[in-house]
Design a protein around this motif. Structure first.
Motif, PDB file in Angstrom:
ATOM      1  N   VAL A  55       0.764  -1.147  -0.178  1.00 50.48           N
ATOM      2  CA  VAL A  55       0.210  -0.094  -0.097  1.00 50.48           C
ATOM      3  C   VAL A  55       0.934   1.393   0.363  1.00 50.48           C
ATOM      4  O   VAL A  55       2.174   1.202   0.691  1.00 50.48           O
ATOM      5  CB  VAL A  55      -0.933  -0.012   0.937  1.00 50.48           C
ATOM      6  CG1 VAL A  55      -1.447  -0.825   0.817  1.00 50.48           C
ATOM      7  CG2 VAL A  55      -0.066  -0.004   2.367  1.00 50.48           C
ATOM      8  N   GLY A  56      -0.078   2.375  -0.387  1.00 52.19           N
ATOM      9  CA  GLY A  56       0.837   3.571  -0.608  1.00 52.19           C
ATOM     10  C   GLY A  56       2.620   3.605  -1.060  1.00 52.19           C
ATOM     11  O   GLY A  56       2.226   3.318  -2.149  1.00 52.19           O
ATOM     12  N   ASP A  57       3.457   4.455  -0.371  1.00 50.41           N
ATOM     13  CA  ASP A  57       4.282   4.483  -1.363  1.00 50.41           C
ATOM     14  C   ASP A  57       4.550   3.831  -1.889  1.00 50.41           C
ATOM     15  O   ASP A  57       6.407   3.713  -3.162  1.00 50.41           O
ATOM     16  CB  ASP A  57       5.476   5.548  -0.974  1.00 50.41           C
ATOM     17  CG  ASP A  57       4.808   7.019  -0.425  1.00 50.41           C
ATOM     18  OD1 ASP A  57       3.863   8.058  -1.189  1.00 50.41           O
ATOM     19  OD2 ASP A  57       6.112   7.780  -0.037  1.00 50.41           O
ATOM     20  N   GLY A  69       0.429  12.096  -1.746  1.00 52.51           N
ATOM     21  CA  GLY A  69       0.931  10.562  -1.433  1.00 52.51           C
ATOM     22  C   GLY A  69       0.387  10.424  -0.190  1.00 52.51           C
ATOM     23  O   GLY A  69       0.037   9.086  -0.468  1.00 52.51           O
ATOM     24  N   ALA A  70       0.229  10.786   0.686  1.00 51.37           N
ATOM     25  CA  ALA A  70      -0.274  10.610   2.331  1.00 51.37           C
ATOM     26  C   ALA A  70      -1.971   9.715   2.052  1.00 51.37           C
ATOM     27  O   ALA A  70      -2.479   9.449   2.581  1.00 51.37           O
ATOM     28  CB  ALA A  70      -0.406  11.293   2.970  1.00 51.37           C
ATOM     29  N   SER A  71      -2.763  11.414   1.239  1.00 53.57           N
ATOM     30  CA  SER A  71      -4.476  10.905   0.719  1.00 53.57           C
ATOM     31  C   SER A  71      -4.286   9.124  -0.014  1.00 53.57           C
ATOM     32  O   SER A  71      -5.074   8.650   0.479  1.00 53.57           O
ATOM     33  CB  SER A  71      -4.663  12.031  -0.337  1.00 53.57           C
ATOM     34  OG  SER A  71      -4.445  13.334   0.142  1.00 53.57           O
ATOM     35  N   ALA A  73      -2.506   6.471   0.424  1.00 56.41           N
ATOM     36  CA  ALA A  73      -2.290   5.836   1.917  1.00 56.41           C
ATOM     37  C   ALA A  73      -3.198   5.699   2.028  1.00 56.41           C
ATOM     38  O   ALA A  73      -3.264   4.074   2.615  1.00 56.41           O
ATOM     39  CB  ALA A  73      -0.765   6.637   2.140  1.00 56.41           C
ATOM     40  N   VAL A  74      -3.314   6.943   2.591  1.00 49.39           N
ATOM     41  CA  VAL A  74      -5.232   6.214   3.254  1.00 49.39           C
ATOM     42  C   VAL A  74      -5.925   5.967   2.750  1.00 49.39           C
ATOM     43  O   VAL A  74      -6.767   4.453   3.714  1.00 49.39           O
ATOM     44  CB  VAL A  74      -4.851   7.530   4.279  1.00 49.39           C
ATOM     45  CG1 VAL A  74      -6.400   7.886   5.593  1.00 49.39           C
ATOM     46  CG2 VAL A  74      -4.407   8.344   5.065  1.00 49.39           C
ATOM     47  N   ASP A  76      -5.923   3.798   0.240  1.00 51.44           N
ATOM     48  CA  ASP A  76      -5.717   2.599   0.502  1.00 51.44           C
ATOM     49  C   ASP A  76      -5.272   1.277   1.878  1.00 51.44           C
ATOM     50  O   ASP A  76      -6.464   0.165   1.080  1.00 51.44           O
ATOM     51  CB  ASP A  76      -3.743   2.422  -0.257  1.00 51.44           C
ATOM     52  CG  ASP A  76      -3.174   2.663  -1.164  1.00 51.44           C
ATOM     53  OD1 ASP A  76      -4.049   2.976  -2.483  1.00 51.44           O
ATOM     54  OD2 ASP A  76      -2.067   2.720  -1.688  1.00 51.44           O
TER      55      ASP A  76
END
Ligand code: FAD
Length: 175
Positions: A55-57, A69-71, A73-74, A76
């Motif tokens: 998930v995420g980066d 990027g943070a959005s 990841a959340v 996901d």
């Protein structure tokens, strides 16, 4: 390593022919000026193997220009949790998660890259026209709805993951 003063000089040089306000802001900056290398990761063929799913980066790093990027990841994490809740086993859950997320995250990485690759105008005549016309274009054509896909995305937690897994998901799940 390039020290802050050298970045400041370099930026003043790059913006020499542009609006004086930009040079004023660069000169007035008191905190250190740092250059960050920008990378992104997209279109990875494999998102999961056995008991591991990414998930995420780790699977789709977006250029910081997009600020998403943070959005992502959340998002996901929420979609993966939903798939684990609603699918009968983890392999199908991982496959459904990949199907639900892949198109959006790859589109976002492309969007972030396009922001970073926008051509900078350096010709003084082009810059003059840009500054003259920009207020008109922003007033008449800037359309917040065009970016709804970026900023208004919602994970609907209450609605179960739809339908039985399609053939592609079943194939991903067994590989
Ligand atoms: C300069 C910059 C500006 C950004 N601005 C924004 C923004 O405005 N908005 C936005 O939404 N996003 C922004 N991002 C992107 C955002 O920071 C990332 O997309 C987000 O942090 C990714 O979350 P993640 O959980 O996938 O990974 P990470 O936040 O990188 O978390 C991974 C974690 O795993 C840990 N780890 C690594 N290896 C191991 C190991 N072997 N064992 C245990 N732990 C380990 C790491 O220490 C880290 O804490 C920006 C990024 C950069 C670089």
């Amino acid at each position: 390593m390039i020290v802050s003063d050298a970045w400041q000089e370099r930026m003043l040089d790059l913006f020499r022919g542009d609006l004086p306000l930009i040079s004023e802001m660069i000169r007035a900056t008191e905190s250190p000026i740092i250059g960050y290398p920008i990378y992104d990761i997209s279109t990875q063929p494999v998102w999961q193997k056995g008991h591991v799913v990414l998930v995420g980066d780790a699977i789709h790093a977006v250029s910081p220009g997009a600020g998403q990027g943070a959005s992502l990841a959340v998002e996901d994490a929420l979609v993966l949790a939903k798939c684990l809740r609603d699918r009968e086993d983890y392999a199908l859950a991982f496959a459904t998660y990949e199907r639900l997320r892949r198109a959006r995250v790859e589109h976002m990485v492309k969007y972030g890259r396009s922001l970073g690759q926008a051509k900078i105008m350096t010709n003084p005549i082009q810059v003059w026209f840009r500054d003259l016309l920009m207020p008109f274009f922003l007033k008449h054509f800037a359309n917040p709805a065009a970016l709804d896909w970026v900023y208004s995305y919602k994970v609907d937690w209450d609605t179960p993951v739809e339908g039985t897994p399609d053939p592609i998901e079943r194939e991903i799940a067994v590989n």
